[in-house]
Design a protein around this motif. Sequence first.
Motif, PDB file in Angstrom:
ATOM      1  N   ILE A  72     -11.940  -9.117   3.625  1.00 22.21           N
ATOM      2  CA  ILE A  72     -10.975  -9.439   2.853  1.00 22.21           C
ATOM      3  C   ILE A  72      -9.820  -8.370   3.118  1.00 22.21           C
ATOM      4  CG2 ILE A  72     -10.304  -9.267   0.347  1.00 22.21           C
ATOM      5  CD1 ILE A  72     -12.820 -10.075  -0.294  1.00 22.21           C
ATOM      6  N   SER A  73     -10.262  -6.924   3.401  1.00 18.85           N
ATOM      7  CA  SER A  73      -9.266  -5.944   3.734  1.00 18.85           C
ATOM      8  C   SER A  73      -8.398  -6.210   4.962  1.00 18.85           C
ATOM      9  CB  SER A  73      -9.928  -4.667   3.796  1.00 18.85           C
ATOM     10  OG  SER A  73      -9.073  -3.695   4.359  1.00 18.85           O
ATOM     11  N   SER A  74      -9.193  -7.033   5.993  1.00 14.79           N
ATOM     12  CA  SER A  74      -8.450  -7.226   7.101  1.00 14.79           C
ATOM     13  C   SER A  74      -7.572  -8.214   6.961  1.00 14.79           C
ATOM     14  CB  SER A  74      -9.447  -7.425   8.404  1.00 14.79           C
ATOM     15  OG  SER A  74     -10.223  -8.516   7.971  1.00 14.79           O
ATOM     16  N   MET A  75      -7.692  -9.221   6.151  1.00 18.47           N
ATOM     17  CA  MET A  75      -6.906 -10.473   6.039  1.00 18.47           C
ATOM     18  C   MET A  75      -5.428  -9.878   5.256  1.00 18.47           C
ATOM     19  SD  MET A  75      -7.888 -14.025   3.889  1.00 18.47           S
ATOM     20  CE  MET A  75      -8.186 -12.867   2.198  1.00 18.47           C
ATOM     21  N   LEU A  76      -5.896  -9.118   4.194  1.00 18.88           N
ATOM     22  CA  LEU A  76      -4.586  -8.754   3.345  1.00 18.88           C
ATOM     23  C   LEU A  76      -3.713  -7.818   4.399  1.00 18.88           C
ATOM     24  CD1 LEU A  76      -6.018  -7.733   0.049  1.00 18.88           C
ATOM     25  CD2 LEU A  76      -4.917  -9.588   0.640  1.00 18.88           C
ATOM     26  N   GLY A  77      -4.369  -6.947   5.291  1.00 16.82           N
ATOM     27  CA  GLY A  77      -3.830  -6.139   6.280  1.00 16.82           C
ATOM     28  C   GLY A  77      -2.889  -7.059   7.139  1.00 16.82           C
ATOM     29  N   LEU A  79      -1.637  -9.882   6.761  1.00 18.83           N
ATOM     30  CA  LEU A  79      -0.573 -10.611   6.257  1.00 18.83           C
ATOM     31  C   LEU A  79       0.656  -9.483   5.959  1.00 18.83           C
ATOM     32  CD1 LEU A  79      -2.276 -12.636   3.388  1.00 18.83           C
ATOM     33  CD2 LEU A  79      -1.012 -13.637   5.325  1.00 18.83           C
ATOM     34  N   TYR A  80       0.055  -8.247   5.801  1.00 21.15           N
ATOM     35  CA  TYR A  80       1.194  -7.169   5.525  1.00 21.15           C
ATOM     36  C   TYR A  80       1.899  -6.624   6.875  1.00 21.15           C
ATOM     37  CZ  TYR A  80       2.676  -2.413   5.005  1.00 21.15           C
ATOM     38  OH  TYR A  80       3.462  -1.449   4.430  1.00 21.15           O
ATOM     39  N   THR A  83       4.255  -9.813   7.558  1.00 17.39           N
ATOM     40  CA  THR A  83       5.683  -9.572   6.772  1.00 17.39           C
ATOM     41  C   THR A  83       6.531  -8.523   7.284  1.00 17.39           C
ATOM     42  OG1 THR A  83       4.242 -10.478   4.898  1.00 17.39           O
ATOM     43  CG2 THR A  83       6.391  -9.588   4.377  1.00 17.39           C
ATOM     44  N   SER A 100       7.473  -0.361   0.338  1.00 16.76           N
ATOM     45  CA  SER A 100       6.142  -0.622   0.340  1.00 16.76           C
ATOM     46  C   SER A 100       5.215   0.349  -0.571  1.00 16.76           C
ATOM     47  CB  SER A 100       5.584  -0.617   1.918  1.00 16.76           C
ATOM     48  OG  SER A 100       6.199  -1.651   2.508  1.00 16.76           O
TER      49      SER A 100
END
Length: 221
Positions: A72-77, A79-80, A83, A100
């Motif tokens: 989950i951490s890598s998925m959010l990272g 997307l960050y 962006t 940020s």
Amino acid sequence: MFFYGSIKYSNISVGVVCFSLAGFFTAIFSPFVNRRKLVVSELLLSLLTLAGIALIFSFDSRYRAGIALGVISSMLGALYTITNERLAHVHESETVTVYSMIGGALGLTVLMPVYVYFFPVKSMIPSWSDFGYLVVLALFCTVLLYMLQTQALNRISAFTVNLSLNLEPVYTIILAILIYHENKELTSTFYLGLGLIILSVVLQMTKVFTESRRAVRDLVS
């Protein structure tokens, strides 16, 4: 939050290796966010990383909760970074970093009471040594790092940035072995998975350098 949660529920080595999936999620998410075609080479390199993670995932059932948090951490990272790639072409890196960090601070402040409710602590005031480590983590490992990353996104893609971060497990695992002796907890399957992740980074860096030389050659000619 998910990254540090991953470390707490597993160990340092497993947490940083799971973060290597950021390249895979970038290859999947970036075409949809930036409305471009799916790059087959990026997807293949990401699948190589995914194979490495799959090997690591199977090596010990004790760490599966930590691995899930790391994914989950890598998925959010991913997307960050995607962006920020778009913002880097419009705003200065300092501006992007300030917003940020403010957003992150506000978000963590709101979530802090919830965390303390479920995980009560004796004291929330850090010791002087902890305060010193927090200053180093905040200034050098967070603010400066993200500022340099945003500047890099002006020249290279989010996929290359995230895939290059896959090298983080290499020196982190070395430090974890030297300081915390985590090599006693790791098996040959873990190192095989790590080898696949490193191979994906080497192949991507080779691809980037080849494309750069070709671009320079075409410009000169």
